[in-house]
Design an enzyme around this catalytic site. Sequence first.
Site, mmCIF file in Angstrom:
data_model
loop_
_atom_site.group_PDB
_atom_site.id
_atom_site.type_symbol
_atom_site.label_atom_id
_atom_site.label_comp_id
_atom_site.label_asym_id
_atom_site.label_seq_id
_atom_site.Cartn_x
_atom_site.Cartn_y
_atom_site.Cartn_z
ATOM 1 N N THR A 289 -8.249 -4.134 9.801
ATOM 2 C CA THR A 289 -8.996 -3.022 10.388
ATOM 3 C C THR A 289 -10.397 -3.451 10.809
ATOM 4 O OG1 THR A 289 -10.092 -0.952 9.768
ATOM 5 C CG2 THR A 289 -9.549 -2.416 7.972
ATOM 6 N N ASP A 290 -10.954 -2.738 11.777
ATOM 7 C CA ASP A 290 -12.346 -2.999 12.175
ATOM 8 C C ASP A 290 -13.333 -2.512 11.110
ATOM 9 O OD1 ASP A 290 -12.010 -0.250 12.531
ATOM 10 O OD2 ASP A 290 -12.907 -0.178 14.533
ATOM 11 N N GLU A 291 -12.837 -1.740 10.132
ATOM 12 C CA GLU A 291 -13.751 -1.173 9.127
ATOM 13 C C GLU A 291 -14.362 -2.259 8.235
ATOM 14 O OE1 GLU A 291 -12.358 2.511 7.378
ATOM 15 O OE2 GLU A 291 -11.162 2.948 9.158
ATOM 16 N N TYR B 167 -11.623 1.233 0.597
ATOM 17 C CA TYR B 167 -10.553 0.795 1.515
ATOM 18 C C TYR B 167 -10.974 -0.453 2.286
ATOM 19 C CZ TYR B 167 -7.891 0.580 5.898
ATOM 20 O OH TYR B 167 -7.160 0.141 6.985
ATOM 21 N N LYS C 199 -9.547 -4.375 2.266
ATOM 22 C CA LYS C 199 -9.018 -5.069 3.452
ATOM 23 C C LYS C 199 -9.847 -6.324 3.756
ATOM 24 C CE LYS C 199 -6.038 -3.986 5.820
ATOM 25 N NZ LYS C 199 -4.557 -4.187 5.765
HETATM 26 P P1 NAD Z 1 0.417 3.798 6.429
HETATM 27 O O1 NAD Z 1 -0.340 4.258 5.220
HETATM 28 O O2 NAD Z 1 0.918 4.806 7.407
HETATM 29 O O3 NAD Z 1 1.677 2.950 5.986
HETATM 30 C C1 NAD Z 1 1.626 1.976 4.980
HETATM 31 C C2 NAD Z 1 3.046 1.552 4.651
HETATM 32 O O4 NAD Z 1 2.982 0.552 3.618
HETATM 33 C C3 NAD Z 1 3.907 2.693 4.102
HETATM 34 O O5 NAD Z 1 5.194 2.649 4.681
HETATM 35 C C4 NAD Z 1 3.971 2.416 2.617
HETATM 36 O O6 NAD Z 1 5.168 2.894 2.008
HETATM 37 C C5 NAD Z 1 3.891 0.891 2.596
HETATM 38 N N1 NAD Z 1 3.355 0.387 1.322
HETATM 39 C C6 NAD Z 1 2.228 0.809 0.688
HETATM 40 N N2 NAD Z 1 2.078 0.140 -0.469
HETATM 41 C C7 NAD Z 1 3.127 -0.727 -0.554
HETATM 42 C C8 NAD Z 1 3.521 -1.684 -1.529
HETATM 43 N N3 NAD Z 1 2.805 -1.869 -2.646
HETATM 44 N N4 NAD Z 1 4.637 -2.419 -1.305
HETATM 45 C C9 NAD Z 1 5.374 -2.215 -0.170
HETATM 46 N N5 NAD Z 1 5.047 -1.313 0.777
HETATM 47 C C10 NAD Z 1 3.940 -0.576 0.580
HETATM 48 O O7 NAD Z 1 -0.539 2.731 7.117
HETATM 49 P P2 NAD Z 1 -0.800 2.445 8.666
HETATM 50 O O8 NAD Z 1 -1.819 3.394 9.157
HETATM 51 O O9 NAD Z 1 0.495 2.314 9.370
HETATM 52 O O10 NAD Z 1 -1.499 1.021 8.552
HETATM 53 C C11 NAD Z 1 -0.718 -0.181 8.534
HETATM 54 C C12 NAD Z 1 -1.661 -1.370 8.444
HETATM 55 O O11 NAD Z 1 -2.550 -1.379 9.553
HETATM 56 C C13 NAD Z 1 -2.542 -1.349 7.202
HETATM 57 O O12 NAD Z 1 -2.651 -2.651 6.720
HETATM 58 C C14 NAD Z 1 -3.881 -0.833 7.712
HETATM 59 O O13 NAD Z 1 -4.944 -1.358 6.927
HETATM 60 C C15 NAD Z 1 -3.894 -1.393 9.110
HETATM 61 N N6 NAD Z 1 -4.680 -0.624 10.094
HETATM 62 C C16 NAD Z 1 -4.484 0.712 10.243
HETATM 63 C C17 NAD Z 1 -5.210 1.412 11.203
HETATM 64 C C18 NAD Z 1 -5.012 2.892 11.438
HETATM 65 O O14 NAD Z 1 -5.749 3.502 12.221
HETATM 66 N N7 NAD Z 1 -4.031 3.527 10.826
HETATM 67 C C19 NAD Z 1 -6.134 0.738 12.012
HETATM 68 C C20 NAD Z 1 -6.305 -0.644 11.825
HETATM 69 C C21 NAD Z 1 -5.563 -1.313 10.874
HETATM 70 P P1 TYD Z 2 -9.765 9.124 9.364
HETATM 71 O O1 TYD Z 2 -8.649 9.576 10.242
HETATM 72 O O2 TYD Z 2 -9.666 9.358 7.899
HETATM 73 O O3 TYD Z 2 -9.991 7.576 9.685
HETATM 74 P P2 TYD Z 2 -11.194 6.580 9.218
HETATM 75 O O4 TYD Z 2 -12.004 7.247 8.178
HETATM 76 O O5 TYD Z 2 -10.439 5.414 8.679
HETATM 77 O O6 TYD Z 2 -11.958 6.285 10.463
HETATM 78 O O7 TYD Z 2 -11.108 9.821 9.856
HETATM 79 C C1 TYD Z 2 -11.543 9.696 11.199
HETATM 80 C C2 TYD Z 2 -12.888 10.391 11.311
HETATM 81 O O8 TYD Z 2 -12.699 11.803 11.092
HETATM 82 C C3 TYD Z 2 -13.882 9.943 10.246
HETATM 83 O O9 TYD Z 2 -15.192 9.928 10.819
HETATM 84 C C4 TYD Z 2 -13.793 11.022 9.180
HETATM 85 C C5 TYD Z 2 -13.464 12.267 9.976
HETATM 86 N N1 TYD Z 2 -12.648 13.280 9.276
HETATM 87 C C6 TYD Z 2 -13.076 14.608 9.200
HETATM 88 O O10 TYD Z 2 -14.147 14.987 9.729
HETATM 89 N N2 TYD Z 2 -12.286 15.506 8.538
HETATM 90 C C7 TYD Z 2 -11.101 15.150 7.953
HETATM 91 O O11 TYD Z 2 -10.438 16.010 7.336
HETATM 92 C C8 TYD Z 2 -10.679 13.774 8.032
HETATM 93 C C9 TYD Z 2 -9.397 13.336 7.392
HETATM 94 C C10 TYD Z 2 -11.484 12.889 8.718
#
Ligand code: NAD
Ligand code: TYD
Length: 349
Positions: free
Chosen positions: A130-132, A155, A159
């Site tokens: 993630t960019d975070e 989080y 990461k």
């Molecule tokens: P998600 O939470 O939707 O899915 C995570 C998946 O991992 C689920 O299917 C869960 O069952 C599985 N999982 C969790 N713990 C596990 C374990 N101990 N063993 C096996 N499986 C396990 O997450 P996502 O949003 O699809 O993110 C996927 C990846 O991409 C993550 O590594 C996240 O850090 C990264 N990422 C997400 C975003 C975003 O905006 N969602 C952006 C950048 C990077």
């Molecule tokens: P989120 O989807 O949790 O992603 P991230 O925190 O990883 O960027 O949140 C996106 C943005 O929205 C973040 O600035 C937090 C805000 N947010 C709210 O204002 N209310 C909410 O209920 C949630 C879940 C997020």
Amino acid sequence: MKNILITGGAGFIGSHVVRLFVNKYPESTIVNFDNLTYAGNLLNLTDIENKKNYHFVKGDIVDGEAVFALFEKYGFDQVVHLAAESHVDRSIANPMAFVHTNVIGTVNLLNAAKHFWKHGNNNRFYHISTDEVYGSLGEEGLFTEETPYDPRSPYSASKASSDHFVRAYHHTFGLPVVLSNCSNNYGANQFPEKLIPLFINNIIHKKPLPVYGKGENVRDWLYVIDHAEAIDLILRKGTTGETYNIGGHNEWKNIDLIRLLCTIMDEKLGRAPGTSEGLITYVKDRAGHDLRYAIDAGKVESELGWKPTVTFEEGLRKTADWYLSNAEWLRQVTSGDYLQYYRKQYEER
Ligand code: NAD
Ligand code: TYD
């Protein structure tokens, strides 16, 4: 023909990656290893579950023996590692779960790859991040691959730690790794706790829309299928040892995004303009809330030719349509007190 392990393939981004790979690489074996936490759902993959080249294995990346047994059985050539705890608010409520899955789970996978990959030519360990990890931007500037790490939530700290371990296994043991750090994704199959799907669900049910702080935080949004395409490209063509930033050049202040989403939802639900905006409720800010994320995706664009293809309004409309036409999915994942155990802290403050 390759054997590819995808971890976390039942989750949001992982399910789109699994679908892309299963359909695009019929000669490869795609193994989805996922322990089906609250965020993992096999309903995300019903359209490909019977394909010959797809295998689902339920298991936990924190279980080192299970991970070794999996490598032994399938002889993977490549790993695309997405399994993670992924929600910042949950990491504030329970940091240790993030240490277990994101740090220990990742090191277990690295150990297995290091043990089984003796020759290395075709092998690749791809960590999706993630960019975070770069921290928070002020009003100006973009995250590049050279931006120093400065994680500020449990989080992003977990990461960042896993990214460091992946690079350390490359430098110390020569493991052929590649990494990408992506901005906020949105689209189908995302568990309704993150901003966009939570607000869609709340709008459908006419529940309050909890905006943290003043709603002035900025995120850079990317449609999930554009991310899956970037992952495919980086796995095949990325340079070993390198990191690629992925983002949509699509910065939105939360409150502006929420207003656009409200307009789209009113239209789709046949409600009077302004109905959903009336649900906006300003609540106490998230602890340590990062102000702004924004990605410079120049490297993946110029070196690998990737670019996002879906505009934000188009992507939001598709996402709204998906949730509206998957009411049973939404009902199942939101049944019971689905957010209660970690959201209580916000509601009580
Ligand atoms: P998600 O939470 O939707 O899915 C995570 C998946 O991992 C689920 O299917 C869960 O069952 C599985 N999982 C969790 N713990 C596990 C374990 N101990 N063993 C096996 N499986 C396990 O997450 P996502 O949003 O699809 O993110 C996927 C990846 O991409 C993550 O590594 C996240 O850090 C990264 N990422 C997400 C975003 C975003 O905006 N969602 C952006 C950048 C990077
Ligand atoms: P989120 O989807 O949790 O992603 P991230 O925190 O990883 O960027 O949140 C996106 C943005 O929205 C973040 O600035 C937090 C805000 N947010 C709210 O204002 N209310 C909410 O209920 C949630 C879940 C997020």
